[in-house]
Design a protein around this motif. Structure first.
Motif, PDB file in Angstrom:
ATOM      1  N   GLY B  31      27.119  47.194  47.982  1.00  0.00           N
ATOM      2  CA  GLY B  31      28.135  47.739  48.898  1.00  0.00           C
ATOM      3  C   GLY B  31      28.231  46.958  50.195  1.00  0.00           C
ATOM      4  O   GLY B  31      28.589  47.509  51.226  1.00  0.00           O
ATOM      5  N   LYS B  33      29.526  43.338  52.466  1.00  0.00           N
ATOM      6  CA  LYS B  33      30.686  42.450  52.513  1.00  0.00           C
ATOM      7  C   LYS B  33      30.289  41.058  52.034  1.00  0.00           C
ATOM      8  O   LYS B  33      29.261  40.537  52.446  1.00  0.00           O
ATOM      9  N   GLU B  40      38.953  38.882  56.111  1.00  0.00           N
ATOM     10  CA  GLU B  40      38.714  40.061  55.273  1.00  0.00           C
ATOM     11  C   GLU B  40      39.165  39.862  53.828  1.00  0.00           C
ATOM     12  O   GLU B  40      39.109  40.794  53.035  1.00  0.00           O
ATOM     13  N   THR B  43      36.695  40.757  51.017  1.00  0.00           N
ATOM     14  CA  THR B  43      36.430  42.198  50.960  1.00  0.00           C
ATOM     15  C   THR B  43      37.624  42.914  50.338  1.00  0.00           C
ATOM     16  O   THR B  43      37.458  43.827  49.529  1.00  0.00           O
ATOM     17  N   LYS B  44      38.831  42.473  50.735  1.00  0.00           N
ATOM     18  CA  LYS B  44      40.053  43.088  50.204  1.00  0.00           C
ATOM     19  C   LYS B  44      40.091  42.972  48.676  1.00  0.00           C
ATOM     20  O   LYS B  44      40.402  43.921  47.972  1.00  0.00           O
ATOM     21  N   THR B  47      37.115  44.990  46.994  1.00  0.00           N
ATOM     22  CA  THR B  47      37.173  46.455  47.035  1.00  0.00           C
ATOM     23  C   THR B  47      38.504  46.984  46.495  1.00  0.00           C
ATOM     24  O   THR B  47      38.754  48.171  46.544  1.00  0.00           O
ATOM     25  N   SER B  48      39.335  46.091  45.996  1.00  0.00           N
ATOM     26  CA  SER B  48      40.647  46.547  45.512  1.00  0.00           C
ATOM     27  C   SER B  48      40.508  47.273  44.166  1.00  0.00           C
ATOM     28  O   SER B  48      39.463  47.197  43.512  1.00  0.00           O
ATOM     29  N   ILE B  49      41.597  47.919  43.781  1.00  0.00           N
ATOM     30  CA  ILE B  49      41.566  48.650  42.504  1.00  0.00           C
ATOM     31  C   ILE B  49      41.419  47.692  41.324  1.00  0.00           C
ATOM     32  O   ILE B  49      41.039  48.090  40.234  1.00  0.00           O
TER      33      ILE B  49
END
Lengths: 275, 150
Positions: B31, B33, B40, B43-44, B47-49
């Motif tokens: 969990g 970065k 970012e 991270t985007k 952590t995206s779907i």
């Protein structure tokens, strides 16, 4: 046996060997050709299988414009309206800002209404932040625009101005939330005039004729440009992006670890509240 | 290029890919970065779907994929092992192309770790195709590499 007969025999033997060698070479060439053909067929088969699998994944994960925008007055639209109304009930709004003007901390949310990742945040971590901090008067959130997912600059301006125009009646956050809830597949051309009108008709208490005339206010076009400049100044090139700070003070970039889990946002807000 | 040199090159590339996949899997489960020079963006993406498929993190899928590619490369060389490498790298390349599409057109952020893996898989699939199509390679100096006929 004479010498001539011996030479004749040798030549015959050489010829036989030559013929055998030729046959062997031919057989080898044919075998190599057949092996190569077999390999090409296997390669084609493997490529075909991979293409089919990727196409299935693409369809299953919403590729190719398979996710249409929610139709106005449909059960899904009614459900979105109920959810948004309940989330924002009793929270003051002023233009693009959600929350009490006196809130000690301000969060700036840079988003593109067609951006699916912004939708992920809006439907993921944001409701917790609204209920826990905005409702309690500790935080206010300003919605800023930054064009990313929307390919057409004209469409981007039109949809953003439609949201800002609802802000003239202090209902911009209802419009923004409904847009994200009912978002369609990006670049599929779903953002039409009737889609924007349909969203406006779902905003409880929005005077539609005032909203329509407010859309021509040149101040909103200026605001879209100002937002883009602010994003550029902050070094943002993607959405969603965030700035956080004490209200009226300087801001800093908010670095999050998840858009659905609010913990990194909560930590940043708590830090500002204690500062 | 000799069969041996080709195989070693591919093993080295697959090992680098495996290291990237191990790091991204660790980042996912811890969990934290990911280290990223593009702000970012990583991270985007992480952590995206789209960072999971049917509930399984794509980083973990990459890890399994690279282990399988390495396994096929370390197996005794032959027609079957060369085809296995080709099929696995093709699958990896296809999946990587899908993820790059998602980064560009759905997430609007580029993760440099994912791009590195995509480049490695592109090189690997080209080498695996060449290796498979040329079959048991005989160099000008004779047989090269470890040739095990099936």
């Amino acid at each position: 046996m004479s010498q001539v007969e011996g030479q004749d025999d040798l030549t015959r033997k050489q010829r036989r060997e030559q013929a055998r060698a030729q046959r062997k070479a031919l057989e080898e060439a044919q075998a190599a050709k057949s092996a190569q053909r077999k390999r090409l067929i296997q390669l084609g088969g493997a490529i075909g299988v991979v293409v089919v699998i990727i196409a299935i994944i693409l369809l299953a994960t919403g590729g190719g414009g398979s996710k249409p925008a929610v139709a106005p007055k449909s059960p899904a639209a009614n459900q979105a309206t109920t959810e948004v109304t309940s989330l924002l009930q009793g929270i003051p709004q002023s233009a693009d800002t959600l929350g009490k003007a006196s809130a000690p901390v301000t969060l700036q949310y840079f988003g593109d209404l067609e951006c699916p990742v912004c939708r992920e945040f809006t439907l993921g971590a944001l409701p917790t932040l609204i209920n826990k901090y905005v409702r309690a008067g500790k935080l206010k959130i300003e919605y800023r625009s930054l064009e990313t997912a929307t390919r057409e600059p004209e469409t981007f301006r039109t949809q953003q101005i439609a949201a800002l125009a609802a802000g003239k009646q202090n209902l911009m956050w209802h419009y923004v939330e409904l847009f994200y809830h009912e978002q369609g597949e990006e670049s599929s051309g779903y953002v039409t005039e009737s889609y924007l009108q349909g969203l406006a008709s779902q905003v409880p208490g929005l005077n539609l004729s005032s909203w329509s005339s407010a859309r021509n206010d040149p101040a909103f076009a200026t605001q879209v440009t100002t937002d883009a400049q602010a994003a550029n100044q902050a070094g943002f090139n993607g959405t969603p992006s965030f700035l956080i700070g004490k209200t009226g003070g300087s801001t800093q970039k908010l670095e999050y670890s998840s858009l659905t889990d609010p913990s990194s946002f909560e930590a940043a807000i708590e830090k500002q509240l204690k500062a | 290029m000799s069969s041996r040199a080709l195989r070693i090159t591919m093993i080295a590339l697959a090992a680098i890919g495996l290291c990237i996949a191990v790091y991204l899997t660790y980042v996912h489960y811890a969990g934290i970065k990911p280290a990223c020079t593009a702000g970012e963006s990583c991270t985007k993406v992480q952590t995206s779907i789209y960072s999971k498929l049917a509930g399984v993190p794509v980083a973990l899928m990459g890890l399994i994929g690279y282990v399988a590619i390495l396994g096929s490369l370390l197996a005794p060389e032959g027609e079957r092992s060369r085809f296995a490498t080709l099929a696995l790298t093709l699958a990896g390349f296809g999946f990587s192309a899908y993820l790059t599409y998602r980064e560009l057109y759905s997430i609007h952020a580029i993760c440099e770790w994912c791009v590195s893996s995509a480049i490695i898989l592109t090189i690997l699939v080209c080498l695996a195709t060449w290796r498979f199509l040329r079959g048991e390679h005989v160099s000008s100096t004779g047989l090269s590499g470890t040739l095990v006929s099936e």
